[in-house]
Design a protein around this motif. Structure first.
Motif, PDB file in Angstrom:
ATOM      1  N   GLU A  24       0.885  -1.224   0.053  1.00 17.12           N
ATOM      2  CA  GLU A  24      -0.044  -0.094   0.055  1.00 17.12           C
ATOM      3  C   GLU A  24       0.916   1.324  -0.188  1.00 17.12           C
ATOM      4  OE1 GLU A  24      -3.207  -0.118   2.988  1.00 17.12           O
ATOM      5  OE2 GLU A  24      -3.372  -2.013   2.806  1.00 17.12           O
ATOM      6  N   THR A  27       2.561   1.611  -3.515  1.00 16.85           N
ATOM      7  CA  THR A  27       1.459   2.108  -4.411  1.00 16.85           C
ATOM      8  C   THR A  27       1.419   3.460  -4.170  1.00 16.85           C
ATOM      9  OG1 THR A  27       0.575  -0.009  -4.434  1.00 16.85           O
ATOM     10  CG2 THR A  27      -0.665   1.773  -5.208  1.00 16.85           C
ATOM     11  N   ALA A  28       1.124   4.042  -3.162  1.00 16.10           N
ATOM     12  CA  ALA A  28       1.203   5.609  -2.785  1.00 16.10           C
ATOM     13  C   ALA A  28       2.281   6.112  -3.327  1.00 16.10           C
ATOM     14  CB  ALA A  28       0.832   5.856  -1.497  1.00 16.10           C
ATOM     15  N   ARG A  31       2.171   6.286  -7.342  1.00 19.60           N
ATOM     16  CA  ARG A  31       1.278   7.318  -7.733  1.00 19.60           C
ATOM     17  C   ARG A  31       1.433   8.788  -7.584  1.00 19.60           C
ATOM     18  NH1 ARG A  31      -4.222   3.703  -5.744  1.00 19.60           N
ATOM     19  NH2 ARG A  31      -4.049   2.196  -7.469  1.00 19.60           N
ATOM     20  N   VAL A  41       2.693  10.480   2.901  1.00 20.18           N
ATOM     21  CA  VAL A  41       2.374   8.949   2.612  1.00 20.18           C
ATOM     22  C   VAL A  41       1.071   8.560   3.627  1.00 20.18           C
ATOM     23  CG1 VAL A  41       3.160   6.857   2.982  1.00 20.18           C
ATOM     24  CG2 VAL A  41       4.650   8.333   1.904  1.00 20.18           C
ATOM     25  N   ARG A  44      -2.206   9.756   2.315  1.00 24.57           N
ATOM     26  CA  ARG A  44      -2.765   9.204   1.380  1.00 24.57           C
ATOM     27  C   ARG A  44      -3.123   7.606   1.287  1.00 24.57           C
ATOM     28  NH1 ARG A  44       0.026  11.254  -3.998  1.00 24.57           N
ATOM     29  NH2 ARG A  44       0.531  13.405  -3.328  1.00 24.57           N
ATOM     30  N   LEU A  45      -3.000   6.872   2.499  1.00 27.89           N
ATOM     31  CA  LEU A  45      -3.487   5.761   2.715  1.00 27.89           C
ATOM     32  C   LEU A  45      -4.855   5.689   3.525  1.00 27.89           C
ATOM     33  CD1 LEU A  45      -0.119   4.357   4.110  1.00 27.89           C
ATOM     34  CD2 LEU A  45      -0.862   4.190   2.124  1.00 27.89           C
TER      35      LEU A  45
END
Length: 130
Positions: A24, A27-28, A31, A41, A44-45
């Motif tokens: 996760e 991926t953040a 992107r 971070v 964004r999670l």
């Protein structure tokens, strides 16, 4: 807990293995348009990961050489070293490098490819001049 059992983090009744958390976070970062601090971070999670959990995950990914980090204020800003395909290729290289019989590993890999993947691999090797 037995050896080989992944540790988990529980948040709001949900259990996620550490590998899932790393995925996760990665991926953040992939992107994002640029490097992110742990606080960015965390924002964004999904879910409620603590700041220290995010820092721990980022530190582990950096130690695995999956992320780079540069100082930004009192924190570090993290960025992936490559895209998802590049990370998969790096993992494949690490697996191959960790085995004493490279020929056996590569032979097994090739014999288990689908016909389509085998044709693609042959084409890539021909273009690469190998």
């Amino acid at each position: 807990m037995s050896a080989g059992t992944p540790t988990t983090v529980v948040r709001q009744g949900r259990r996620r293995a550490n590998g899932a958390l790393e995925g996760e976070v990665l991926t953040a970062l992939q992107r994002a348009e640029g490097p992110l601090t742990p606080r960015e971070v965390q924002g964004r999670l999904a879910g409620e990961l603590t700041y220290s959990t995010v820092v721990t995950i980022l530190s582990r990914l950096h130690a695995k050489e999956v992320l780079t980090r540069t100082p930004r204020g009192r924190a570090y800003a993290y960025a992936p070293v490559t895209d998802d395909c590049g990370l998969a290729a790096r993992r494949m290289h690490k697996v191959l490098d960790g085995r004493p019989d490279r020929e056996a590993v590569l032979t097994r890999f090739v014999t288990e490819l689908t016909a389509v993947d085998e044709a693609l691999l042959r084409q890539l090797l021909a273009v690469g001049g190998r």
